[in-house]
Design a protein around this motif. Sequence first.
Motif, PDB file in Angstrom:
ATOM      1  N   VAL A  28       0.833  -0.678   0.045  1.00 10.95           N
ATOM      2  CA  VAL A  28       0.040   0.129  -0.203  1.00 10.95           C
ATOM      3  C   VAL A  28       0.797   0.794  -0.101  1.00 10.95           C
ATOM      4  CG1 VAL A  28      -1.530   1.344   1.103  1.00 10.95           C
ATOM      5  CG2 VAL A  28      -1.316  -1.389   0.975  1.00 10.95           C
ATOM      6  N   PRO A  29       0.008   1.994  -0.787  1.00  8.17           N
ATOM      7  CA  PRO A  29       1.135   3.916  -1.027  1.00  8.17           C
ATOM      8  C   PRO A  29       1.740   3.870   0.318  1.00  8.17           C
ATOM      9  CG  PRO A  29      -0.013   3.586  -3.081  1.00  8.17           C
ATOM     10  CD  PRO A  29      -0.853   2.411  -2.130  1.00  8.17           C
ATOM     11  N   ALA A  30       2.617   4.157   0.940  1.00  8.07           N
ATOM     12  CA  ALA A  30       3.016   5.514   2.430  1.00  8.07           C
ATOM     13  C   ALA A  30       1.999   6.258   2.613  1.00  8.07           C
ATOM     14  CB  ALA A  30       4.162   5.682   2.151  1.00  8.07           C
ATOM     15  N   VAL A  31       1.727   7.239   1.556  1.00 10.25           N
ATOM     16  CA  VAL A  31       0.703   8.335   2.009  1.00 10.25           C
ATOM     17  C   VAL A  31      -0.687   7.804   2.161  1.00 10.25           C
ATOM     18  CG1 VAL A  31      -0.519  10.187   0.848  1.00 10.25           C
ATOM     19  CG2 VAL A  31       1.730   9.764   0.264  1.00 10.25           C
ATOM     20  N   GLU A  32      -1.542   6.636   1.750  1.00  9.15           N
ATOM     21  CA  GLU A  32      -2.598   6.313   1.678  1.00  9.15           C
ATOM     22  C   GLU A  32      -1.984   5.117   3.161  1.00  9.15           C
ATOM     23  OE1 GLU A  32      -5.803   2.826   0.229  1.00  9.15           O
ATOM     24  OE2 GLU A  32      -3.317   3.757  -1.010  1.00  9.15           O
ATOM     25  N   ILE A  33      -1.128   4.943   3.588  1.00 10.00           N
ATOM     26  CA  ILE A  33      -0.967   4.898   4.856  1.00 10.00           C
ATOM     27  C   ILE A  33      -1.336   5.179   5.697  1.00 10.00           C
ATOM     28  CG2 ILE A  33       0.828   2.781   6.635  1.00 10.00           C
ATOM     29  CD1 ILE A  33       1.792   2.032   4.469  1.00 10.00           C
ATOM     30  N   LEU A  34      -0.368   6.380   5.940  1.00 14.30           N
ATOM     31  CA  LEU A  34      -0.362   7.066   6.047  1.00 14.30           C
ATOM     32  C   LEU A  34      -1.599   8.105   7.191  1.00 14.30           C
ATOM     33  CD1 LEU A  34       1.246   9.670   8.341  1.00 14.30           C
ATOM     34  CD2 LEU A  34       1.388  10.542   6.060  1.00 14.30           C
ATOM     35  N   SER A  35      -2.459   8.612   5.660  1.00 11.92           N
ATOM     36  CA  SER A  35      -3.488   8.820   5.547  1.00 11.92           C
ATOM     37  C   SER A  35      -4.633   7.858   7.028  1.00 11.92           C
ATOM     38  CB  SER A  35      -4.660   8.774   4.185  1.00 11.92           C
ATOM     39  OG  SER A  35      -3.735   9.774   3.330  1.00 11.92           O
ATOM     40  N   HIS A  36      -5.035   6.522   6.193  1.00 10.35           N
ATOM     41  CA  HIS A  36      -5.208   5.816   7.698  1.00 10.35           C
ATOM     42  C   HIS A  36      -5.266   5.450   9.122  1.00 10.35           C
ATOM     43  CE1 HIS A  36      -7.715   3.895   5.385  1.00 10.35           C
ATOM     44  NE2 HIS A  36      -7.514   3.611   3.834  1.00 10.35           N
ATOM     45  N   ARG A  37      -3.632   6.064   9.216  1.00 10.32           N
ATOM     46  CA  ARG A  37      -3.055   6.347  10.538  1.00 10.32           C
ATOM     47  C   ARG A  37      -4.080   7.170  11.236  1.00 10.32           C
ATOM     48  NH1 ARG A  37       3.417   5.392  11.687  1.00 10.32           N
ATOM     49  NH2 ARG A  37       3.428   5.889  14.151  1.00 10.32           N
ATOM     50  N   MET A  38      -4.041   8.111  10.376  1.00 10.88           N
ATOM     51  CA  MET A  38      -4.604   9.577  11.205  1.00 10.88           C
ATOM     52  C   MET A  38      -5.530   9.673  11.068  1.00 10.88           C
ATOM     53  SD  MET A  38      -2.253  12.876   8.575  1.00 10.88           S
ATOM     54  CE  MET A  38      -3.004  12.474   7.576  1.00 10.88           C
ATOM     55  N   SER A  39      -6.465   9.153  10.163  1.00 13.77           N
ATOM     56  CA  SER A  39      -8.015   8.745  10.228  1.00 13.77           C
ATOM     57  C   SER A  39      -8.632   8.298  11.326  1.00 13.77           C
ATOM     58  CB  SER A  39      -8.777   8.511   9.050  1.00 13.77           C
ATOM     59  OG  SER A  39      -8.467   9.862   8.064  1.00 13.77           O
ATOM     60  N   TRP A  40      -7.884   7.126  11.587  1.00 16.57           N
ATOM     61  CA  TRP A  40      -8.139   5.974  12.113  1.00 16.57           C
ATOM     62  C   TRP A  40      -7.628   6.455  13.875  1.00 16.57           C
ATOM     63  CZ3 TRP A  40     -12.379   2.205  11.770  1.00 16.57           C
ATOM     64  CH2 TRP A  40     -12.296   2.396  10.105  1.00 16.57           C
ATOM     65  N   SER A  41      -7.422   7.075  14.289  1.00 14.00           N
ATOM     66  CA  SER A  41      -6.527   7.698  15.413  1.00 14.00           C
ATOM     67  C   SER A  41      -7.751   8.639  16.020  1.00 14.00           C
ATOM     68  CB  SER A  41      -4.939   7.815  15.129  1.00 14.00           C
ATOM     69  OG  SER A  41      -4.063   7.529  14.591  1.00 14.00           O
ATOM     70  N   LEU A  42      -8.052   9.458  15.386  1.00 16.01           N
ATOM     71  CA  LEU A  42      -9.003  10.312  15.819  1.00 16.01           C
ATOM     72  C   LEU A  42     -10.262   9.210  16.272  1.00 16.01           C
ATOM     73  CD1 LEU A  42     -10.437  12.851  16.497  1.00 16.01           C
ATOM     74  CD2 LEU A  42     -11.173  13.481  13.901  1.00 16.01           C
ATOM     75  N   ILE A  43     -10.627   8.657  15.170  1.00 16.94           N
ATOM     76  CA  ILE A  43     -11.811   7.643  15.989  1.00 16.94           C
ATOM     77  C   ILE A  43     -11.406   6.988  17.176  1.00 16.94           C
ATOM     78  CG2 ILE A  43     -13.283   5.550  15.208  1.00 16.94           C
ATOM     79  CD1 ILE A  43     -12.931   6.520  12.187  1.00 16.94           C
TER      80      ILE A  43
END
Length: 297
Positions: A28-43
Amino acid sequence: MNRGIISAALAYFFWGLFPIYWKLLQHVPAVEILSHRMSWSLIFVLLLLAYQNHWNWVKPTAKQPRVLLTYLLSASLLALNWGLYIWGVNAGFILETSLGYFINPLVSVVLGVFFLGETLRRGQWVAVATATTGVIYLTIQYGQLPWIALTLAFSFGIYGYIRKTAALSSLEGLTLETAWLFLPAVGYLIYLELNGQAAFGHVDTTTTLLLALAGAVTAIPLLLFAQGARLIPLSMIGILQYMAPTIQFLLGVFVYGEKFGPDRLVGFSLVWAALAIYTAEGWQHRQHNKSNKAKPA
């Protein structure tokens, strides 16, 4: 003090194992992993707040622009650190990422000089000079500055400084940081979905699950770190921090087979020597202060 040490030690242990987790998402591209990391962290942190029914800090914080901007800065540093680390691990630079976190304790010393007006003792100057020599040597051998290591070291060093002096608790601060990151992260994920480029829900179930769990995997050690940072001295944090890069280094060499030849050994050895000098000097200084306090007036 003991609770702070345990919290920080667990945080660094989990961070040491991070290469294993991100390698599982290497496709998975690093930017996509990062975006999921940021999004799910808030949840994840919002669920924790709901469980604790801890919302009374939100309105007062929203009325303090200085606090909001402070956490915007720390959130930006987190995004930089997270993204570069994920990319570095999956691009085959685990050893250089570990070097960054080996250098980080000495970055904390330098930050103390520039931002807190601290004066370095002779042993600390020797440690900083030795580490600098190691970085220069690696720069000559690589033919370029080890920018991954230095960026990780300084971004997390400054982040640690901000969190140690920030107004909010560990959970409150992480919530505000991930709130700042949430909208751009989700916006990018929606863009990928609309363009048929998203991995989440479109590859295998394991990948989708790992991306969703990135929030918990990210938030738990960060909360432990933030709690530990508020309870123990910055010098103790620097010592415990050796755990994470040591585990990462061992994974890079013995699990993922990254090249570690004589040239790298020399550069890394200089950094390790600097850390040994820094640790020994700090211990000696603390013992000297204790003995002075114990003397009768």
